[in-house]
Enzyme design. Structure first.
Site, PDB file in Angstrom:
ATOM      1  N   ASP A  48      27.270  44.865   6.288  1.00 53.49           N
ATOM      2  CA  ASP A  48      26.230  45.677   5.636  1.00 53.49           C
ATOM      3  C   ASP A  48      24.862  45.250   6.180  1.00 53.49           C
ATOM      4  O   ASP A  48      24.566  44.049   6.252  1.00 53.49           O
ATOM      5  CB  ASP A  48      26.320  45.415   4.119  1.00 53.49           C
ATOM      6  CG  ASP A  48      25.405  46.311   3.295  1.00 53.49           C
ATOM      7  OD1 ASP A  48      25.112  47.437   3.738  1.00 53.49           O
ATOM      8  OD2 ASP A  48      24.995  45.876   2.197  1.00 53.49           O
ATOM      9  N   GLU A  78      21.524  53.926  10.194  1.00 51.71           N
ATOM     10  CA  GLU A  78      20.658  54.440   9.116  1.00 51.71           C
ATOM     11  C   GLU A  78      19.445  55.123   9.719  1.00 51.71           C
ATOM     12  O   GLU A  78      18.839  54.619  10.666  1.00 51.71           O
ATOM     13  CB  GLU A  78      20.216  53.285   8.196  1.00 51.71           C
ATOM     14  CG  GLU A  78      19.292  53.755   7.077  1.00 51.71           C
ATOM     15  CD  GLU A  78      19.103  52.717   5.963  1.00 51.71           C
ATOM     16  OE1 GLU A  78      20.034  51.926   5.722  1.00 51.71           O
ATOM     17  OE2 GLU A  78      18.027  52.707   5.365  1.00 51.71           O
ATOM     18  N   ASP A 127      25.550  46.712  -5.014  1.00 52.86           N
ATOM     19  CA  ASP A 127      25.407  45.262  -5.051  1.00 52.86           C
ATOM     20  C   ASP A 127      24.807  44.846  -6.398  1.00 52.86           C
ATOM     21  O   ASP A 127      25.369  44.035  -7.142  1.00 52.86           O
ATOM     22  CB  ASP A 127      24.502  44.813  -3.888  1.00 52.86           C
ATOM     23  CG  ASP A 127      24.523  43.303  -3.690  1.00 52.86           C
ATOM     24  OD1 ASP A 127      25.091  42.605  -4.536  1.00 52.86           O
ATOM     25  OD2 ASP A 127      23.971  42.818  -2.680  1.00 52.86           O
TER      26      ASP A 127
HETATM   27  P1  13P Z   1      21.905  48.327  -4.944  1.00 56.09           P
HETATM   28  O1  13P Z   1      20.844  47.284  -4.876  1.00 56.09           O
HETATM   29  O2  13P Z   1      21.423  49.571  -5.614  1.00 56.09           O
HETATM   30  O3  13P Z   1      23.175  47.830  -5.547  1.00 56.09           O
HETATM   31  O4  13P Z   1      22.248  48.751  -3.426  1.00 56.09           O
HETATM   32  C1  13P Z   1      23.054  47.928  -2.624  1.00 56.09           C
HETATM   33  C2  13P Z   1      23.083  48.339  -1.193  1.00 56.09           C
HETATM   34  O5  13P Z   1      22.603  49.385  -0.784  1.00 56.09           O
HETATM   35  C3  13P Z   1      23.733  47.424  -0.261  1.00 56.09           C
HETATM   36  O6  13P Z   1      23.654  47.856   1.055  1.00 56.09           O
HETATM   37  O1  G3H Z   2      21.350  45.803   0.661  1.00 56.97           O
HETATM   38  C1  G3H Z   2      22.013  44.813   0.447  1.00 56.97           C
HETATM   39  C2  G3H Z   2      21.813  43.846  -0.610  1.00 56.97           C
HETATM   40  O2  G3H Z   2      21.638  44.330  -1.892  1.00 56.97           O
HETATM   41  C3  G3H Z   2      20.913  42.708  -0.235  1.00 56.97           C
HETATM   42  O3  G3H Z   2      21.845  41.734  -0.030  1.00 56.97           O
HETATM   43  O4  G3H Z   2      20.704  39.593  -0.607  1.00 56.97           O
HETATM   44  O5  G3H Z   2      22.970  39.691   0.470  1.00 56.97           O
HETATM   45  O6  G3H Z   2      20.940  40.278   1.809  1.00 56.97           O
HETATM   46  P1  G3H Z   2      21.551  40.241   0.437  1.00 56.97           P
HETATM   47 ZN    ZN Z   3      21.790  48.836   1.502  1.00 56.17          ZN
END
Ligand code: 13P
Ligand code: G3H
Ligand code: ZN
Length: 305
Positions: A81, A133, A253
């Site tokens: 990600d 993206e 997340d």
């Molecule tokens: P949220 O912070 O809304 O959960 O989004 C997570 C996200 O986009 C991780 O790539």
């Molecule tokens: O977009 C992704 C997360 O919400 C940020 O994650 O704190 O593990 O980098 P991270």
């Molecule tokens: Zn994200």
């Protein structure tokens, strides 16, 4: 069983549901998500960020994710990600991830295309999917019309981008943002823009920053001392509309983090004499599993494995 994001997302877009892409950081979150997928008979994407790789170590976190995917009787993809550069994406391809995101959204259009193409060139020969993206994630309120257009994904640019890069899936910016504080006033997404993008491209689309920040989680966490005033997420109704308009992967997340935090605070408050880590962290797994299962039901991926 281990599959790619493309394997999961092409049928999802065609049939009108979305795959939950759930961020995992450690044993508790990873097993919570994998068990939720098995119980819901849902495909799922285990997402790992570069900062998790730094925290846990690539070898450890990959081994955990592969174990989950190999043991589960449901399809699971292991996805990088927000891959920040070519080198990180290449390392994850090498380590056995089945999908990588190369996030060039901060670059100029042509530079984003060039970087994405470099990653596609190493990923596709190994059967690894690539997510890119276009547009910048951030809330849309309090921005002028010109600012919004500069930041949210332009539908024509999206069509040109997927054609030039051969990317498998595309993350779009339609007004969501990362974290627990997405809107100062009422929640707003640019669903008209999403509709236009979907009409122009068949590539499965990704929604980042899609946590709903539900009240019950905020209440549980604050009851035990968390300070989360002003937290606000994407209403579940908006999520359903976005799926109907072509979103095939939804990133979560924050809601898992809130579930973790609420459960750990509750365990510590209710059992001040406890010092066995399993008794403190065990409830966090159960709490994250409940959130993961609810996402599978909401996104329509339950019983699609
Ligand atoms: P949220 O912070 O809304 O959960 O989004 C997570 C996200 O986009 C991780 O790539
Ligand atoms: O977009 C992704 C997360 O919400 C940020 O994650 O704190 O593990 O980098 P991270
Ligand atoms: Zn994200």
């Amino acid at each position: 069983m281990l599959v790619t994001n493309k394997d999961l997302m092409v049928p999802a877009r065609k049939k009108g549901y979305a795959i939950p892409a759930l961020n995992v950081q450690n044993l508790e979150s990873l097993t919570a998500v994998a068990e939720a997928a098995v119980e819901e008979k849902s495909p799922v994407i285990l997402q790992i960020t570069p900062s998790v790789i730094k925290y846990a170590g690539l070898a450890y976190i990959t081994a955990l994710a592969k174990t989950a995917a190999q043991q589960a009787p449901v399809p699971i993809s292991i996805h990088l990600d927000h891959g920040e550069d070519y080198e990180t994406a290449a390392k994850c391809v090498e380590a056995g991830f089945t999908s990588v995101m190369i996030d060039g959204s901060f670059l100029k259009f042509e530079e984003n295309i060039a970087l994405t193409k470099r990653v596609v060139a190493i990923a596709h020969p190994k059967g690894v999917s690539v997510e890119a993206e276009l547009g910048k994630l951030a809330g849309i309120e309090e921005r002028s019309v010109e600012e919004k257009d500069a930041i949210l994904t332009d539908p024509d640019a999206a069509a040109e981008f997927v054609e030039k890069t051969d990317v498998d899936t595309l993350a779009v910016a339609i007004g969501t943002s990362h974290g627990a504080y997405k809107f100062k006033t009422e929640a707003k997404l640019d669903l008209e823009r999403l509709k236009t993008i979907s009409r122009k491209i068949q590539t499965p689309l990704v929604l980042h920053g899609a946590s709903s920040v539900p009240n019950w989680l905020i209440e549980k966490a604050t009851k035990h001392g968390a300070q989360l005033s002003g937290a606000k997420g994407i209403p579940e109704e908006h999520i359903k509309q976005a799926i109907a308009l072509g979103i095939a992967k939804i990133n979560i997340d924050t809601d898992l983090r809130l579930a973790f935090t609420a459960a750990v605070r509750e365990a510590l408050t209710n059992s001040p004499k406890e010092f066995d880590p399993r008794k403190i962290l065990g409830p966090t797994k159960q709490a994250m599993k409940e959130v993961a299962k609810a996402k599978m039901q909401l996104f329509g991926s339950s019983n699609k494995a």
